[in-house]
Design a protein around this motif. Structure first.
Motif, mmCIF file in Angstrom:
data_model
loop_
_atom_site.group_PDB
_atom_site.id
_atom_site.type_symbol
_atom_site.label_atom_id
_atom_site.label_comp_id
_atom_site.label_asym_id
_atom_site.label_seq_id
_atom_site.Cartn_x
_atom_site.Cartn_y
_atom_site.Cartn_z
ATOM 1 N N MET A 96 -94.342 78.891 -43.290
ATOM 2 C CA MET A 96 -94.607 78.007 -42.157
ATOM 3 C C MET A 96 -94.852 78.810 -40.891
ATOM 4 S SD MET A 96 -92.275 74.831 -40.838
ATOM 5 C CE MET A 96 -91.577 75.193 -39.245
ATOM 6 N N TRP A 98 -95.962 81.812 -40.718
ATOM 7 C CA TRP A 98 -97.280 82.449 -40.856
ATOM 8 C C TRP A 98 -98.385 81.457 -40.496
ATOM 9 C CZ3 TRP A 98 -101.819 81.752 -43.494
ATOM 10 C CH2 TRP A 98 -102.709 82.839 -43.508
ATOM 11 N N GLY A 99 -98.260 80.258 -41.016
ATOM 12 C CA GLY A 99 -99.246 79.228 -40.723
ATOM 13 C C GLY A 99 -99.288 78.891 -39.240
ATOM 14 N N ASP A 100 -98.117 78.761 -38.636
ATOM 15 C CA ASP A 100 -98.073 78.479 -37.199
ATOM 16 C C ASP A 100 -98.779 79.589 -36.427
ATOM 17 O OD1 ASP A 100 -96.709 76.082 -37.363
ATOM 18 O OD2 ASP A 100 -94.723 76.980 -37.150
ATOM 19 N N ARG A 101 -98.562 80.823 -36.828
ATOM 20 C CA ARG A 101 -99.128 81.958 -36.099
ATOM 21 C C ARG A 101 -100.633 82.096 -36.300
ATOM 22 N NH1 ARG A 101 -97.030 86.443 -38.316
ATOM 23 N NH2 ARG A 101 -95.181 85.362 -39.076
ATOM 24 N N HIS A 102 -101.083 81.899 -37.554
ATOM 25 C CA HIS A 102 -102.468 82.257 -37.859
ATOM 26 C C HIS A 102 -103.416 81.072 -37.983
ATOM 27 C CE1 HIS A 102 -101.639 86.504 -38.475
ATOM 28 N NE2 HIS A 102 -100.494 86.128 -39.019
ATOM 29 N N LEU A 103 -102.878 79.893 -38.157
ATOM 30 C CA LEU A 103 -103.757 78.766 -38.433
ATOM 31 C C LEU A 103 -103.885 77.818 -37.246
ATOM 32 C CD1 LEU A 103 -104.221 79.844 -41.089
ATOM 33 C CD2 LEU A 103 -102.767 78.113 -42.112
ATOM 34 N N ARG A 104 -103.184 78.101 -36.141
ATOM 35 C CA ARG A 104 -103.271 77.221 -34.976
ATOM 36 C C ARG A 104 -103.603 78.030 -33.742
ATOM 37 N NH1 ARG A 104 -101.761 72.735 -36.883
ATOM 38 N NH2 ARG A 104 -100.671 72.910 -38.862
ATOM 39 N N ARG A 110 -97.296 72.728 -32.693
ATOM 40 C CA ARG A 110 -96.823 72.903 -34.057
ATOM 41 C C ARG A 110 -96.390 71.568 -34.642
ATOM 42 N NH1 ARG A 110 -92.801 77.291 -32.126
ATOM 43 N NH2 ARG A 110 -93.020 75.827 -30.421
ATOM 44 N N SER B 11 -97.505 73.177 -41.410
ATOM 45 C CA SER B 11 -98.110 74.503 -41.554
ATOM 46 C C SER B 11 -97.890 75.097 -42.938
ATOM 47 C CB SER B 11 -97.557 75.458 -40.496
ATOM 48 O OG SER B 11 -98.059 75.099 -39.228
ATOM 49 N N ILE B 12 -96.860 74.624 -43.633
ATOM 50 C CA ILE B 12 -96.674 75.092 -45.013
ATOM 51 C C ILE B 12 -97.853 74.615 -45.849
ATOM 52 C CG2 ILE B 12 -95.212 75.002 -47.054
ATOM 53 C CD1 ILE B 12 -92.839 74.395 -45.174
ATOM 54 N N ASP B 14 -100.782 73.737 -44.756
ATOM 55 C CA ASP B 14 -102.008 74.395 -44.301
ATOM 56 C C ASP B 14 -102.108 75.808 -44.863
ATOM 57 O OD1 ASP B 14 -102.333 72.070 -42.925
ATOM 58 O OD2 ASP B 14 -101.959 72.916 -40.941
ATOM 59 N N ALA B 15 -100.995 76.514 -44.879
ATOM 60 C CA ALA B 15 -101.004 77.868 -45.426
ATOM 61 C C ALA B 15 -101.312 77.823 -46.919
ATOM 62 C CB ALA B 15 -99.653 78.545 -45.181
ATOM 63 N N LEU B 18 -104.823 77.597 -48.084
ATOM 64 C CA LEU B 18 -105.585 78.856 -48.119
ATOM 65 C C LEU B 18 -105.156 79.776 -49.250
ATOM 66 C CD1 LEU B 18 -105.857 79.909 -44.370
ATOM 67 C CD2 LEU B 18 -107.438 78.569 -45.766
ATOM 68 N N ALA B 84 -103.767 89.709 -40.828
ATOM 69 C CA ALA B 84 -103.172 88.427 -41.252
ATOM 70 C C ALA B 84 -102.726 88.499 -42.707
ATOM 71 C CB ALA B 84 -104.167 87.289 -41.049
ATOM 72 N N GLU B 87 -99.541 90.356 -43.120
ATOM 73 C CA GLU B 87 -98.377 89.604 -42.647
ATOM 74 C C GLU B 87 -97.884 88.585 -43.667
ATOM 75 O OE1 GLU B 87 -98.597 88.146 -38.600
ATOM 76 O OE2 GLU B 87 -99.802 89.878 -38.026
ATOM 77 N N LEU B 88 -98.651 88.421 -44.725
ATOM 78 C CA LEU B 88 -98.156 87.577 -45.818
ATOM 79 C C LEU B 88 -97.327 88.385 -46.816
ATOM 80 C CD1 LEU B 88 -101.150 85.213 -46.595
ATOM 81 C CD2 LEU B 88 -98.818 84.513 -46.049
ATOM 82 N N GLN B 145 -92.789 67.015 -35.090
ATOM 83 C CA GLN B 145 -93.360 66.799 -33.765
ATOM 84 C C GLN B 145 -94.315 65.608 -33.745
ATOM 85 O OE1 GLN B 145 -92.438 69.407 -31.136
ATOM 86 N NE2 GLN B 145 -90.930 69.158 -32.768
#
Lengths: 157, 157
Positions: A96, A98-104, A110, B11-12, B14-15, B18, B84, B87-88, B145
């Motif tokens: 999560m 990672w997604g917050d950092r790279h996908l937004r 968030r 974001s989970i 969304d990640a 990918l 990126a 970072e995974l 949120q």
DNA sequence: AAGGGAGGGTTTGATTTTCCAACTGACCAA
DNA sequence: TTGGTCAGTTGGAAAATCAAACCCTCCCTT
């Protein structure tokens, strides 16, 4: 007597064989959030009902979830994470983040914020248990334990 | 104007959109190990060549891998992780540790050992950046949120 | 000059999964 | 009696996977 096309033996692959199918980790996300019922899972995950039923069976068989009766007449069940399942939650938190950092683009937008008991927002970091330092690629060296499975570059043996 | 069956924004998810497809994280494992070539990936991962080609395109498009020419005449390419992508790697390490712990009876029979620069074997832990404590389920509280996406149990808001 | 092998894919056709909508069956409430 | 909740199952079409074969370019050896 390994066949010429056996893949590399690896716990990452083994773990993904259990939880790597589509929706499986989202199921775990929901049950960790406390949403334990089939219809809730269908709605929150957006998975087809039949696929979800298949995934739930698999996760229960793997010992990651339990299926508990919460009502006889009519028979109704709920799914909860086992100890092993809860231990996958840090993986979800890391993913999560990672997604917050790279996908937004907008870091303030968030979809979900996790609060840690210490009072701060949880920003997870993966650290080395021995020395406490955050894990970075260039600090790692891989040592395959099976003859024949070499690694070639950075992170190499 | 959310349709009645939109899944939870997350974001989970969304990640995983990918990197959650079959083989994608294994591709990342291999390129992090330094195995950058198509045929090497096919052998080490055990994926069908066509599927691998599809995954590589997707990971390159997502900015997780780069595709570099390492030889013109004949044209040859290699795949490397981007920032990126690297970072995974902590996600992979955490997943590997989980697999080592839960999927093997004999803890001494691990397929791969990672050595940290500190000199010890890497045993990764996910910690709270703010307070440094290891992340445990019961210490977390989720705050969605987006209105309407409640959580109901422990880890609830 | 003819093979043979490495490397990085694409093509083909059969097999599996996924997906969606509808349906079941037990119960409750109006 | 109609409608709604819940936990799935069933059926059929669409998409993804799989294995094997093929393609093309180059190099090396015979």
């Amino acid at each position: 007597m390994a066949a010429p096309k056996d893949p590399r033996p690896c716990s990452i692959a083994d773990a993904l064989a259990l939880v790597g199918e589509k929706y499986s980790l989202l199921v775990l996300r929901e049950v960790c959030l406390g949403n334990r019922r089939f219809d809730q899972l269908v709605r929150n995950i957006g998975a087809p009902r039949d696929v979800l039923a298949t995934r739930l069976r698999r996760l229960v068989d793997a010992g990651i979830l339990t299926r508990r009766t919460y009502s006889e007449h009519p028979q109704r069940f709920e799914y909860r994470p086992t100890e092993a399942g809860l231990e996958l939650e840090p993986v979800l938190m890391t993913l999560m983040a990672w997604g917050d950092r790279h996908l937004r683009r907008d870091q303030l937008d968030r979809p979900m914020v996790i609060e840690h008991i210490c009072g701060n927002e949880l920003i997870p970091a993966v650290t080395c248990t021995a020395c406490g330092a955050p894990v970075h690629h260039q600090d790692l060296t891989a040592h395959p334990q099976t003859p024949g499975w070499t690694v070639t570059g950075p992170t190499a043996a």
